[in-house]
Design a protein around this motif. Structure first.
Motif, PDB file in Angstrom:
ATOM      1  N   VAL A  71       0.851  -1.203   0.000  1.00  0.00           N
ATOM      2  CA  VAL A  71       0.000   0.000   0.000  1.00  0.00           C
ATOM      3  C   VAL A  71       0.879   1.243   0.000  1.00  0.00           C
ATOM      4  CG1 VAL A  71      -1.816   1.218   1.273  1.00  0.00           C
ATOM      5  CG2 VAL A  71      -1.720  -1.282   1.322  1.00  0.00           C
ATOM      6  N   PRO A  72       0.584   2.205  -0.877  1.00  0.00           N
ATOM      7  CA  PRO A  72       1.348   3.451  -0.883  1.00  0.00           C
ATOM      8  C   PRO A  72       1.351   4.103   0.501  1.00  0.00           C
ATOM      9  CG  PRO A  72      -0.210   3.399  -2.708  1.00  0.00           C
ATOM     10  CD  PRO A  72      -0.477   2.190  -1.886  1.00  0.00           C
ATOM     11  N   LEU A  73       2.480   4.654   0.855  1.00  0.00           N
ATOM     12  CA  LEU A  73       2.662   5.239   2.189  1.00  0.00           C
ATOM     13  C   LEU A  73       1.506   6.156   2.586  1.00  0.00           C
ATOM     14  CD1 LEU A  73       5.163   4.473   3.797  1.00  0.00           C
ATOM     15  CD2 LEU A  73       6.104   6.746   3.329  1.00  0.00           C
ATOM     16  N   ALA A  74       1.095   6.986   1.637  1.00  0.00           N
ATOM     17  CA  ALA A  74       0.065   7.993   1.932  1.00  0.00           C
ATOM     18  C   ALA A  74      -1.288   7.367   2.255  1.00  0.00           C
ATOM     19  CB  ALA A  74      -0.072   8.940   0.744  1.00  0.00           C
ATOM     20  N   ALA A  75      -1.510   6.152   1.767  1.00  0.00           N
ATOM     21  CA  ALA A  75      -2.827   5.533   1.944  1.00  0.00           C
ATOM     22  C   ALA A  75      -2.877   4.629   3.170  1.00  0.00           C
ATOM     23  CB  ALA A  75      -3.188   4.735   0.702  1.00  0.00           C
ATOM     24  N   ARG A  76      -1.703   4.414   3.809  1.00  0.00           N
ATOM     25  CA  ARG A  76      -1.646   3.407   4.876  1.00  0.00           C
ATOM     26  C   ARG A  76      -2.491   3.752   6.087  1.00  0.00           C
ATOM     27  NH1 ARG A  76       4.698   1.481   4.575  1.00  0.00           N
ATOM     28  NH2 ARG A  76       4.528   0.792   2.406  1.00  0.00           N
ATOM     29  N   LYS A  77      -2.434   4.994   6.505  1.00  0.00           N
ATOM     30  CA  LYS A  77      -3.189   5.384   7.706  1.00  0.00           C
ATOM     31  C   LYS A  77      -4.681   5.198   7.461  1.00  0.00           C
ATOM     32  CE  LYS A  77      -4.170   8.378  11.392  1.00  0.00           C
ATOM     33  NZ  LYS A  77      -5.490   7.784  11.483  1.00  0.00           N
ATOM     34  N   ASN A  78      -5.107   5.662   6.290  1.00  0.00           N
ATOM     35  CA  ASN A  78      -6.517   5.542   5.928  1.00  0.00           C
ATOM     36  C   ASN A  78      -6.961   4.074   5.898  1.00  0.00           C
ATOM     37  OD1 ASN A  78      -9.105   6.329   4.889  1.00  0.00           O
ATOM     38  ND2 ASN A  78      -8.403   5.637   2.880  1.00  0.00           N
ATOM     39  N   LEU A  79      -6.110   3.219   5.325  1.00  0.00           N
ATOM     40  CA  LEU A  79      -6.462   1.804   5.226  1.00  0.00           C
ATOM     41  C   LEU A  79      -6.526   1.164   6.613  1.00  0.00           C
ATOM     42  CD1 LEU A  79      -7.101  -0.721   3.645  1.00  0.00           C
ATOM     43  CD2 LEU A  79      -4.661  -1.109   3.328  1.00  0.00           C
ATOM     44  N   ASN A  80      -5.546   1.528   7.448  1.00  0.00           N
ATOM     45  CA  ASN A  80      -5.526   1.019   8.815  1.00  0.00           C
ATOM     46  C   ASN A  80      -6.821   1.393   9.553  1.00  0.00           C
ATOM     47  OD1 ASN A  80      -3.993  -0.463  10.697  1.00  0.00           O
ATOM     48  ND2 ASN A  80      -3.635   1.428  11.846  1.00  0.00           N
ATOM     49  N   ASP A  81      -7.242   2.643   9.366  1.00  0.00           N
ATOM     50  CA  ASP A  81      -8.492   3.103   9.990  1.00  0.00           C
ATOM     51  C   ASP A  81      -9.694   2.332   9.447  1.00  0.00           C
ATOM     52  OD1 ASP A  81      -7.028   4.892  11.402  1.00  0.00           O
ATOM     53  OD2 ASP A  81      -7.568   6.652  10.201  1.00  0.00           O
ATOM     54  N   LEU A  82      -9.666   2.099   8.128  1.00  0.00           N
ATOM     55  CA  LEU A  82     -10.770   1.361   7.496  1.00  0.00           C
ATOM     56  C   LEU A  82     -10.897  -0.042   8.082  1.00  0.00           C
ATOM     57  CD1 LEU A  82     -10.497   2.094   3.648  1.00  0.00           C
ATOM     58  CD2 LEU A  82     -12.446   2.579   5.109  1.00  0.00           C
ATOM     59  N   VAL A  83      -9.748  -0.725   8.212  1.00  0.00           N
ATOM     60  CA  VAL A  83      -9.755  -2.100   8.726  1.00  0.00           C
ATOM     61  C   VAL A  83     -10.258  -2.112  10.168  1.00  0.00           C
ATOM     62  CG1 VAL A  83      -8.272  -4.048   9.376  1.00  0.00           C
ATOM     63  CG2 VAL A  83      -7.991  -2.957   7.147  1.00  0.00           C
ATOM     64  N   ASN A  84      -9.770  -1.172  10.975  1.00  0.00           N
ATOM     65  CA  ASN A  84     -10.219  -1.117  12.373  1.00  0.00           C
ATOM     66  C   ASN A  84     -11.713  -0.832  12.470  1.00  0.00           C
ATOM     67  OD1 ASN A  84      -7.705  -1.676  13.399  1.00  0.00           O
ATOM     68  ND2 ASN A  84      -7.106   0.469  13.575  1.00  0.00           N
ATOM     69  N   ALA A  85     -12.177   0.122  11.646  1.00  0.00           N
ATOM     70  CA  ALA A  85     -13.599   0.476  11.672  1.00  0.00           C
ATOM     71  C   ALA A  85     -14.445  -0.709  11.228  1.00  0.00           C
ATOM     72  CB  ALA A  85     -13.857   1.679  10.770  1.00  0.00           C
ATOM     73  N   GLU A  86     -13.965  -1.428  10.207  1.00  0.00           N
ATOM     74  CA  GLU A  86     -14.710  -2.591   9.704  1.00  0.00           C
ATOM     75  C   GLU A  86     -14.806  -3.667  10.796  1.00  0.00           C
ATOM     76  OE1 GLU A  86     -16.421  -3.111   7.125  1.00  0.00           O
ATOM     77  OE2 GLU A  86     -16.646  -5.277   6.980  1.00  0.00           O
ATOM     78  N   ASN A  87     -13.699  -3.916  11.476  1.00  0.00           N
ATOM     79  CA  ASN A  87     -13.731  -4.951  12.518  1.00  0.00           C
ATOM     80  C   ASN A  87     -14.601  -4.538  13.702  1.00  0.00           C
ATOM     81  OD1 ASN A  87     -12.250  -6.900  11.210  1.00  0.00           O
ATOM     82  ND2 ASN A  87     -10.290  -6.062  11.895  1.00  0.00           N
ATOM     83  N   ARG A  88     -14.605  -3.233  14.017  1.00  0.00           N
ATOM     84  CA  ARG A  88     -15.497  -2.748  15.081  1.00  0.00           C
ATOM     85  C   ARG A  88     -16.948  -2.956  14.671  1.00  0.00           C
ATOM     86  NH1 ARG A  88     -12.013   1.519  15.789  1.00  0.00           N
ATOM     87  NH2 ARG A  88     -13.240   2.844  14.405  1.00  0.00           N
ATOM     88  N   ASP A  89     -17.247  -2.667  13.403  1.00  0.00           N
ATOM     89  CA  ASP A  89     -18.627  -2.827  12.926  1.00  0.00           C
ATOM     90  C   ASP A  89     -19.026  -4.288  12.845  1.00  0.00           C
ATOM     91  OD1 ASP A  89     -19.750  -0.376  12.828  1.00  0.00           O
ATOM     92  OD2 ASP A  89     -19.253   0.046  10.741  1.00  0.00           O
ATOM     93  N   ARG A  90     -18.070  -5.148  12.520  1.00  0.00           N
ATOM     94  CA  ARG A  90     -18.412  -6.573  12.484  1.00  0.00           C
ATOM     95  C   ARG A  90     -18.761  -7.061  13.887  1.00  0.00           C
ATOM     96  NH1 ARG A  90     -15.269 -10.075   7.936  1.00  0.00           N
ATOM     97  NH2 ARG A  90     -15.730  -8.728   6.173  1.00  0.00           N
TER      98      ARG A  90
END
Lengths: 137, 52
Positions: A71-90
């Motif tokens: 993942v491009p450096l700039a997108a990593r934080k956003n992706l990390n947040d997405l994964v965490n949010a998805e797991n919280r929602d699951r």
């Protein structure tokens, strides 16, 4: 008279057993739908990362950041947040369904029921965790 | 005799509320399929094609 009582008791037993054995899992509640809507919106953002293999499906009903290097450096934080949010929602989803069925203690079983279904529904090319490690569908 | 049955009924009713003996696994699996279809299906198919 005794026989009648006996039959009534048997009848009650059968009815009471059916009442809890034949239960259908209810998912049409505002709480469940709210979580579904959030996950649906987020899925669009996660989709390219499932396809690239940056994110994989775990065996426990969660998703995992499995290849952050891709993942491009700039997108990593956003992706990390997405994964965490998805797991919280699951987690919230499993809890909402358990609550919707008046059995909050069912959350672990709901999660267990969901886990293999996420993997079964995963598209070809996505990475999923198996007993032998990551495999590509 | 009658008391035994009443006691058994009460016990089983209580048991299925407190212990998860009667978790409807098959129904849960179907519910999972419906939820996953809702969350993934409508958007995932067309979008994944566009991206290829």
């Amino acid at each position: 008279m005794r026989l009648l009582k006996f039959l009534v008791a048997i009848g009650m037993l059968v009815v009471s057993l059916n009442a809890c054995a034949m239960e259908d899992i209810q998912i049409n509640t505002p709480g469940v739908k709210a979580v579904e809507a959030r996950m649906q919106a987020r899925h669009l953002q996660l989709l390219p990362y499932y396809a690239s293999g940056a994110v994989g499906l775990n065996m426990d009903g969660t998703i995992v950041l499995r290849d952050i290097a891709s993942v491009p450096l700039a997108a990593r934080k956003n992706l990390n947040d997405l994964v965490n949010a998805e797991n919280r929602d699951r987690d919230a989803l499993y809890a909402e369904i358990a609550n919707a069925n008046a059995h909050p203690e069912w959350q672990p079983q709901i999660r267990k029921a969901f886990a293999p279904r996420w993997i079964a529904h995963a598209e070809r090319g996505w990475w999923v965790m198996s007993d032998d490690g990551w495999v590509q569908k | 005799m009658n008391k035994v049955w009443v006691a058994l009924t009460v016990f089983l009713l209580g048991a299925c509320q407190t212990v998860d003996v009667f978790f409807p696994a098959e129904s849960a699996r179907k519910a999972a399929d419906r939820v996953i279809d809702t969350v993934w299906q409508p958007v995932s198919k067309p979008v994944s094609k566009e991206q290829k």
